[in-house]
Design an enzyme around this catalytic site. Structure first.
Site, PDB file in Angstrom:
ATOM      1  CE  LYS A 177      -3.704   2.271   2.613  1.00 41.04           C
ATOM      2  NZ  LYS A 177      -4.573   2.184   3.804  1.00 41.04           N
ATOM      3  CD  GLU A 215       6.386  -3.493   3.668  1.00 39.27           C
ATOM      4  OE1 GLU A 215       5.748  -4.255   4.413  1.00 39.27           O
ATOM      5  OE2 GLU A 215       6.920  -2.438   4.067  1.00 39.27           O
ATOM      6  CE  LYS A 230      -6.352   1.982  -0.755  1.00 39.77           C
ATOM      7  NZ  LYS A 230      -7.009   2.019   0.562  1.00 39.77           N
TER       8      LYS A 230
END
Length: 308
Positions: A177, A215, A230
């Protein structure tokens, strides 16, 4: 005959914003066609989504009546999202509910965690996130989706769910994100803009692709069942790299800013809006997304059904 990529209604998740009250339908000016809905109207809307659009998956964000310093207000069984989940499950038979888990909508400062000495304290935030996740699962959420980007939160949530008997409740992790400019309309919709600073200390630098893979890998190791990238459109390369490198379902979030740009251009007659929506969703799936969260989901589903 030889088309390689086709977006179907089963690929889509429609996001909704639920708020207190009854018969409340507050328009979100920066996101035309989207609203803050009270639970009674949300239930009707979800029924319509299923019946008319053929979309059977939703993502819920809560707008609380009161906020606090830590987001603990969202951990109560009387909080807005758990109430909404129960109401939808009672009234709509064939719908899958993804519960967003974060603190930005529920804190007075608008950050995604507990503030200590002017910054988010990662480990204190994990306690709230785990508690909120259990509450959502107890209310009937089918999937828990932590969007906070705290380190270690997938592991903490997995342990909390398992300890409370929710061993089969999957986690859809917002794994890559980015600290993006494309979230502006969402922050209007959810009332979640930070009151000071920004979120760059815990969300990702838009320039970093290799970090996204690290991540994602960490979230998988901690127990994520699905991983998310995202936003979507500026990060199609990241979606493709995640899909290529990891044997796991990939979710992409076609975010509010991406949605609103299309709506603004369409309203001004600058683009063919219907064709653009289809092209955007197709590009996201072509890049490797198995599931797409999009504010276009309902209108796309309705048009898709009419085509058939």
């Amino acid at each position: 005959m030889i088309r390689e990529t086709e977006v179907d209604c089963d690929d889509l998740i429609m996001p909704y914003f639920v708020c207190p009250g009854t018969k409340v339908k507050n328009p979100i000016p920066s996101m035309p066609g989207n609203y803050q809905l009270s639970i009674d109207l949300l239930v009707k809307e979800v029924k319509d989504l299923v019946d008319r659009a053929g979309v059977h998956k939703i993502l819920l964000f809560g707008i609380p009546e009161h906020k606090d310093e830590t987001g603990e207000v969202a951990c109560s069984h009387n909080a807005i999202v758990p109430q909404a989940i129960k109401a939808i499950k009672r009234e709509v038979a064939d719908v899958l509910i993804v519960a967003d888990v974060c603190n930005c909508e529920y804190t007075v400062h608008g950050h995604c965690g507990t503030i200590v000495n002017g910054d988010v304290n990662n480990d204190l935030t994990l306690v709230t996130l785990a508690s909120q996740s259990v509450t959502m699962a107890e209310a009937g959420a089918d999937i828990i989706a932590p969007s906070d980007m705290m380190d270690g939160r997938v592991g903490a949530i997995r342990k909390a769910l398992d300890d409370h008997g929710y061993t089969k409740t999957p986690i859809m992790a917002y794994s890559a994100k980015f600290a993006s400019a494309f979230y502006g309309p969402f922050r209007d919709a959810a009332g979640s803009a930070p009151q000071f600073g920004d979120r760059s200390t815990y969300q990702m630098d838009p320039a970093n692709g290799d970090e996204a893979l690290r991540e994602v890998e960490q979230d998988i190791l901690e127990g994520a069942d699905m991983v998310m990238v995202k936003p979507a459109l500026s990060y199609l390369d990241v979606i493709q790299r995640v899909k290529t490198n990891f044997n796991i379902p990939v979710v992409a979030y076609n975010v509010s800013g991406e949605f609103s740009m299309v709506k603004a251009a369409g309203a001004n007659g600058w683009v063919d809006e219907e064709r653009m929506i289809k092209e955007i969703l197709t590009s996201i799936k072509r890049a490797g997304a198995d599931v797409i969260i999009s504010y276009h989901a309902k209108e796309f589903g309705i048009k898709k059904r009419l085509e058939k």
